[in-house]
Design a protein around this motif. Structure first.
Motif, short mmCIF file in Angstrom:
data_model
loop_
_atom_site.label_atom_id
_atom_site.label_comp_id
_atom_site.label_asym_id
_atom_site.label_seq_id
_atom_site.Cartn_x
_atom_site.Cartn_y
_atom_site.Cartn_z
N LYS A 53 -15.12 45.40 53.01
CA LYS A 53 -15.52 43.77 52.89
C LYS A 53 -14.54 43.33 53.81
CE LYS A 53 -19.54 43.30 49.77
NZ LYS A 53 -20.22 42.41 48.96
N ARG A 54 -14.24 42.97 54.68
CA ARG A 54 -13.14 42.64 55.85
C ARG A 54 -13.66 41.43 55.95
NH1 ARG A 54 -13.14 45.70 61.18
NH2 ARG A 54 -11.44 44.19 61.82
N ASP A 55 -12.43 40.93 55.29
CA ASP A 55 -12.36 39.12 55.24
C ASP A 55 -12.33 37.69 56.72
OD1 ASP A 55 -9.43 38.79 56.37
OD2 ASP A 55 -8.64 38.14 54.56
N ALA A 56 -12.48 37.01 56.40
CA ALA A 56 -12.63 36.10 57.56
C ALA A 56 -12.14 36.10 59.36
CB ALA A 56 -12.53 34.53 57.19
N ASP A 57 -10.48 36.86 58.77
CA ASP A 57 -10.15 36.71 59.70
C ASP A 57 -9.50 38.80 60.12
OD1 ASP A 57 -8.49 34.46 60.01
OD2 ASP A 57 -7.71 34.99 57.99
N GLY A 58 -10.94 39.71 59.47
CA GLY A 58 -10.76 40.85 59.54
C GLY A 58 -9.85 41.82 58.43
N TRP A 59 -9.00 41.37 58.40
CA TRP A 59 -8.34 41.34 57.25
C TRP A 59 -8.86 43.25 56.11
CZ3 TRP A 59 -4.58 42.34 61.19
CH2 TRP A 59 -4.51 40.96 61.71
N TRP A 60 -8.29 43.63 55.82
CA TRP A 60 -9.09 44.42 54.06
C TRP A 60 -8.05 45.08 53.71
CZ3 TRP A 60 -10.36 49.26 52.55
CH2 TRP A 60 -10.95 49.33 51.46
N TYR A 61 -8.44 45.83 52.12
CA TYR A 61 -6.61 46.47 51.43
C TYR A 61 -7.76 47.01 50.69
CZ TYR A 61 -2.59 47.65 49.54
OH TYR A 61 -1.37 48.16 49.24
N HIS A 62 -7.30 48.02 50.09
CA HIS A 62 -7.99 49.06 49.28
C HIS A 62 -7.59 48.62 48.31
CE1 HIS A 62 -9.81 52.10 46.83
NE2 HIS A 62 -10.30 53.23 47.73
N PRO A 63 -9.00 47.84 47.17
CA PRO A 63 -8.19 47.13 46.04
C PRO A 63 -8.01 48.01 44.91
CG PRO A 63 -10.94 47.31 46.14
CD PRO A 63 -10.40 48.01 47.40
N ASN A 64 -7.51 49.20 44.60
CA ASN A 64 -7.67 49.88 43.63
C ASN A 64 -6.15 50.74 43.91
OD1 ASN A 64 -9.85 49.51 42.21
ND2 ASN A 64 -11.05 51.70 43.44
N ILE A 65 -4.94 50.62 45.17
CA ILE A 65 -3.35 50.61 45.71
C ILE A 65 -2.83 49.98 44.82
CG2 ILE A 65 -2.49 50.86 47.68
CD1 ILE A 65 -4.65 50.72 49.63
N PRO A 66 -2.27 50.60 43.82
CA PRO A 66 -1.51 49.82 42.70
C PRO A 66 -0.20 49.08 43.39
CG PRO A 66 -0.77 52.49 43.09
CD PRO A 66 -1.94 51.99 43.70
N SER A 67 -0.01 48.33 43.36
CA SER A 67 0.94 47.14 43.50
C SER A 67 2.45 48.26 43.66
CB SER A 67 0.87 45.68 42.98
OG SER A 67 2.64 45.06 43.73
N PHE A 68 3.04 47.94 44.48
CA PHE A 68 4.53 49.10 44.93
C PHE A 68 5.58 48.15 44.73
CE2 PHE A 68 1.55 51.89 46.00
CZ PHE A 68 1.20 52.88 45.30
N GLY A 69 5.38 46.24 44.27
CA GLY A 69 6.75 45.32 44.36
C GLY A 69 7.13 44.93 45.74
N GLU A 70 7.43 43.74 45.92
CA GLU A 70 7.17 43.15 47.01
C GLU A 70 8.17 43.82 47.96
OE1 GLU A 70 5.41 40.42 47.70
OE2 GLU A 70 4.47 40.48 45.93
N GLY A 71 8.97 44.82 48.20
CA GLY A 71 9.85 45.25 48.57
C GLY A 71 9.11 45.90 50.48
#
Length: 144
Positions: A53-71
């Motif tokens: 379900k892409r957002d209003a601007d067309g972006w989308w990120y798989h929700p089950n990819i873990p966070s790898f920090g801000e780097g």
């Protein structure tokens, strides 16, 4: 469920991806084998496709990819995808479309509908990058 045998040869990982570590107990305990099961043997659902379900601007990120920090270092993400047994394929919006409002400063990728490389591929994300909108697909590697 029928009995399954997992074979470890010379301490290496099994063909399925299960890992084994041996400890002699250091003279304090009996020999110990530690087994880290692969996704197929762990009873958990392996990482895979989900509803997009892409957002209003067309972006989308798989929700089950873990966070790898801000780097910005891609190494942890790359190691994780290999651990998951995934092969990745991606490209930029400019590889698909001759022109798009993004090139004139718009902050969206609406109107870009990147096609899957094949039926076994699932979407990892459509995100902004230094080189513009980028899509990434994944598929499970086939064991040799």
């Amino acid at each position: 469920m029928p009995e399954q045998k997992i074979t470890f040869v010379n301490g290496g990982p099994a063909k399925c991806g299960c890992k084994m570590e041996f400890s002699s107990g250091g003279g304090h305990y009996s020999d110990v084998l530690y087994v880290t099961p692969c996704n197929a043997h762990s009873g958990s659902t392996p990482f895979g496709p989900v509803e997009v379900k892409r957002d209003a601007d067309g972006w989308w990120y798989h929700p089950n990819i873990p966070s790898f920090g801000e780097g910005e270092d891609p190494a942890p993400y790359t190691a994780w995808t290999k651990e998951q047994g995934l092969r990745l394929k991606g490209w930029h919006l400019s590889d698909d479309l001759d022109s798009h409002p993004y090139e004139d400063g718009a902050c969206h990728c609406n109107g870009w509908e990147p096609e899957s490389p094949g039926p076994e591929w699932f979407l990892m994300g459509i995100c902004d990058s230094e080189d513009g909108p980028y899509v990434q697909w994944a598929r499970r590697e086939v064991a040799p």
